[in-house]
Design an enzyme around this catalytic site. Structure first.
Site, PDB file in Angstrom:
ATOM      1  N   SER A 160      85.997   5.676 -18.315  1.00  0.00           N
ATOM      2  CA  SER A 160      85.891   5.248 -16.926  1.00  0.00           C
ATOM      3  C   SER A 160      86.665   6.171 -16.000  1.00  0.00           C
ATOM      4  O   SER A 160      87.715   6.720 -16.379  1.00  0.00           O
ATOM      5  CB  SER A 160      86.446   3.831 -16.831  1.00  0.00           C
ATOM      6  OG  SER A 160      86.720   3.493 -15.508  1.00  0.00           O
TER       7      SER A 160
ATOM      8  N   TYR B 219      92.834  -2.631 -17.651  1.00  0.00           N
ATOM      9  CA  TYR B 219      91.510  -2.083 -17.967  1.00  0.00           C
ATOM     10  C   TYR B 219      91.585  -0.562 -18.095  1.00  0.00           C
ATOM     11  O   TYR B 219      91.119   0.017 -19.089  1.00  0.00           O
ATOM     12  CB  TYR B 219      90.502  -2.478 -16.877  1.00  0.00           C
ATOM     13  CG  TYR B 219      89.179  -1.750 -17.008  1.00  0.00           C
ATOM     14  CD1 TYR B 219      88.300  -2.039 -18.050  1.00  0.00           C
ATOM     15  CD2 TYR B 219      88.814  -0.758 -16.100  1.00  0.00           C
ATOM     16  CE1 TYR B 219      87.095  -1.361 -18.179  1.00  0.00           C
ATOM     17  CE2 TYR B 219      87.611  -0.073 -16.219  1.00  0.00           C
ATOM     18  CZ  TYR B 219      86.755  -0.378 -17.262  1.00  0.00           C
ATOM     19  OH  TYR B 219      85.569   0.300 -17.402  1.00  0.00           O
TER      20      TYR B 219
HETATM   21  N1  LIG Z   1      79.445  -0.337 -14.665  1.00  0.00           N
HETATM   22  C1  LIG Z   1      80.342   0.574 -14.280  1.00  0.00           C
HETATM   23  O1  LIG Z   1      80.441   0.939 -13.094  1.00  0.00           O
HETATM   24  C2  LIG Z   1      81.253   1.206 -15.292  1.00  0.00           C
HETATM   25  C3  LIG Z   1      82.176   2.178 -14.866  1.00  0.00           C
HETATM   26  C4  LIG Z   1      83.018   2.759 -15.796  1.00  0.00           C
HETATM   27  C5  LIG Z   1      82.935   2.409 -17.118  1.00  0.00           C
HETATM   28  N2  LIG Z   1      82.051   1.457 -17.521  1.00  0.00           N
HETATM   29  C6  LIG Z   1      81.993   1.107 -18.931  1.00  0.00           C
HETATM   30  O2  LIG Z   1      80.643   1.142 -19.356  1.00  0.00           O
HETATM   31  C7  LIG Z   1      80.423   0.145 -20.359  1.00  0.00           C
HETATM   32  C8  LIG Z   1      79.253  -0.746 -19.967  1.00  0.00           C
HETATM   33  O3  LIG Z   1      79.548  -1.362 -18.709  1.00  0.00           O
HETATM   34  P1  LIG Z   1      78.540  -2.387 -18.009  1.00  0.00           P
HETATM   35  O4  LIG Z   1      78.784  -2.319 -16.559  1.00  0.00           O
HETATM   36  O5  LIG Z   1      77.172  -2.194 -18.558  1.00  0.00           O
HETATM   37  O6  LIG Z   1      79.141  -3.761 -18.537  1.00  0.00           O
HETATM   38  P2  LIG Z   1      78.411  -5.073 -19.109  1.00  0.00           P
HETATM   39  O7  LIG Z   1      79.476  -6.125 -19.132  1.00  0.00           O
HETATM   40  O8  LIG Z   1      77.169  -5.356 -18.344  1.00  0.00           O
HETATM   41  O9  LIG Z   1      78.038  -4.654 -20.589  1.00  0.00           O
HETATM   42  C9  LIG Z   1      78.923  -4.748 -21.655  1.00  0.00           C
HETATM   43  C10 LIG Z   1      78.219  -5.443 -22.803  1.00  0.00           C
HETATM   44  O10 LIG Z   1      79.107  -5.465 -23.922  1.00  0.00           O
HETATM   45  C11 LIG Z   1      79.003  -6.725 -24.567  1.00  0.00           C
HETATM   46  N3  LIG Z   1      80.265  -6.974 -25.276  1.00  0.00           N
HETATM   47  C12 LIG Z   1      81.484  -7.204 -24.733  1.00  0.00           C
HETATM   48  N4  LIG Z   1      82.396  -7.420 -25.697  1.00  0.00           N
HETATM   49  C13 LIG Z   1      81.750  -7.288 -26.888  1.00  0.00           C
HETATM   50  C14 LIG Z   1      82.140  -7.400 -28.243  1.00  0.00           C
HETATM   51  N5  LIG Z   1      83.398  -7.703 -28.569  1.00  0.00           N
HETATM   52  N6  LIG Z   1      81.227  -7.196 -29.202  1.00  0.00           N
HETATM   53  C15 LIG Z   1      79.927  -6.924 -28.881  1.00  0.00           C
HETATM   54  N7  LIG Z   1      79.499  -6.816 -27.605  1.00  0.00           N
HETATM   55  C16 LIG Z   1      80.388  -7.004 -26.623  1.00  0.00           C
HETATM   56  C17 LIG Z   1      78.746  -7.705 -23.447  1.00  0.00           C
HETATM   57  O11 LIG Z   1      78.143  -8.904 -23.891  1.00  0.00           O
HETATM   58  C18 LIG Z   1      77.864  -6.890 -22.503  1.00  0.00           C
HETATM   59  O12 LIG Z   1      76.495  -7.129 -22.759  1.00  0.00           O
HETATM   60  C19 LIG Z   1      81.747  -0.575 -20.517  1.00  0.00           C
HETATM   61  O13 LIG Z   1      82.451   0.014 -21.574  1.00  0.00           O
HETATM   62  C20 LIG Z   1      82.461  -0.312 -19.205  1.00  0.00           C
HETATM   63  O14 LIG Z   1      83.860  -0.384 -19.346  1.00  0.00           O
HETATM   64  C21 LIG Z   1      81.207   0.857 -16.624  1.00  0.00           C
END
Ligand SMILES: NC(=O)c1ccc[n+]([C@@H]2O[C@H](COP(=O)([O-])OP(=O)(O)OC[C@H]3O[C@@H](n4cnc5c(N)ncnc54)[C@H](O)[C@@H]3O)[C@@H](O)[C@H]2O)c1
Length: 316
Positions: free
Chosen positions: A128, A152
């Site tokens: 991130s 985070y």
């Molecule tokens: N969306 C953003 O702007 C952004 C920015 C920086 C980093 N990220 C990273 O990208 C990744 C995806 O983000 P997103 O926005 O799609 O989030 P999201 O919450 O929509 O997706 C994460 C998924 O992981 C699953 N999950 C969580 N814990 C779990 C576990 N213990 N075992 C199995 N599955 C599990 C959740 O059910 C969810 O479907 C994450 O790692 C997040 O930190 C996202």
């Protein structure tokens, strides 16, 4: 064609990635525990299209479940792991830091342990922009990382460090991708663009933290997916990459664009800056351009227009 294990494949970014992989002929295993960070029904909807592909398998389970992972790798050869599963979001991590460590650090290490025993072509880790904290902008991969602003951010930095260590110790090829505020259809409902669009549509006040001058390098989902696809193919030992738009947008400007594209007025409720938030994020993407051929295509106006259209078609 590769077999790709996508963790968190039912979430916002993961569901788009699975679709792109399926459209391009790959076999996909989505491991997701459908946690209640936000309504799991939304995640069921996210994967409705992917479920129609015969080379798509959904495994409902947890990345911390070692025996499940062992079984998964025993049952079939897995070429690539794209590890997206995590507890996301800065603000909630201040309330629940231990859970963030458990999922984001222990969960990541649990996967690396399995990958160590079953060689893969590539492990891609979702990091991130938050790891840059309050560094001076634009953020470069070569910057030294400062004190982290939230649990985070610290959990993502720790995840990267474990990736780096495992790559160094066991020769696992790893790309850590630092995503910059991703938006587009299926964006998590608590994220600003989605939250503001919904509240404005419902005629409710939107919470504006700070004076509106904070800025984010909003990055459209299809550009992020292009970057992940390129990282899957890249030959490397360990590399970190910024996936951003390299064009920060002020919060006040973002609200104006949502107003224009949705035709709705924003009723702003100004609130103090929140702990954990930083003033600006801004990606230097020259390394990603050079090594991944990454070139974001969707600007903020076009991206918000697409998001609002998606929102209007799906709000019911
Ligand atoms: N969306 C953003 O702007 C952004 C920015 C920086 C980093 N990220 C990273 O990208 C990744 C995806 O983000 P997103 O926005 O799609 O989030 P999201 O919450 O929509 O997706 C994460 C998924 O992981 C699953 N999950 C969580 N814990 C779990 C576990 N213990 N075992 C199995 N599955 C599990 C959740 O059910 C969810 O479907 C994450 O790692 C997040 O930190 C996202």
């Amino acid at each position: 064609m590769k077999t790709v294990l996508v963790t968190g494949g039912s979430g916002f970014i993961g569901s788009h990635l699975c679709e792109r992989l399926l459209e391009t002929g790959h076999t996909v295993i989505n491991l997701d525990n459908f946690n209640d960070f936000y309504d799991p029904l939304i995640k069921r909807r996210n994967i409705a299209n992917a479920l129609s592909y015969k080379n798509y398998t959904l495994i409902e389970g947890d990345i911390r479940d070692t025996s499940l992972l062992e079984q998964l790798f025993k049952n079939r050869p897995i070429d690539v792991v794209v590890h997206l599963a995590a507890l996301a979001g800065v603000r909630k991590s201040l309330e629940n830091p231990l859970e963030y460590i458990d999922v984001n650090v222990k969960g990541t290490t649990n996967l690396l342990e399995i990958v160590k025993k079953n060689s893969v072509d590539k492990f891609v880790f979702a990091s991130s922009s938050s790891v840059y904290g309050i560094n001076s902008t634009p953020f470069r991969e070569s910057d030294s990382l400062p004190v982290q602003e939230s649990p985070y951010a610290a959990s993502k930095m720790a995840g990267e460090q474990f990736c780096r260590a495992y790559s160094h110790l066991y020769g696992i090829p790893i790309a850590a991708l630092r995503f910059f505020t991703v938006y587009g259809p299926r964006q998590r409902p608590e994220m600003a663009i989605h939250n503001f669009t919904r509240l404005m549509d419902e005629g409710k006040e939107i919470p504006v933290f700070g004076d509106g001058k904070s800025a984010r390098d909003y990055t459209y989902i299809s550009d992020i997916i292009d970057g992940i696809m390129a990282a899957i193919k890249l030959k490397c030992s360990f590399e970190a990459f910024n996936l951003g738009n390299s064009s920060p947008v002020k919060l006040s400007q973002l609200i104006n664009i949502i107003e224009q594209k949705s035709g709705k007025m924003a009723l702003k409720r100004f609130m103090p800056t929140q702990k954990g938030d930083v003033a600006i994020t801004w990606a230097d993407i020259s390394k990603s351009e050079r090594m991944l051929g990454y070139k974001p295509k969707i600007g903020i106006e076009e991206g918000i227009d697409r998001f609002v259209k998606w929102y209007n078609n799906h709000k019911s």
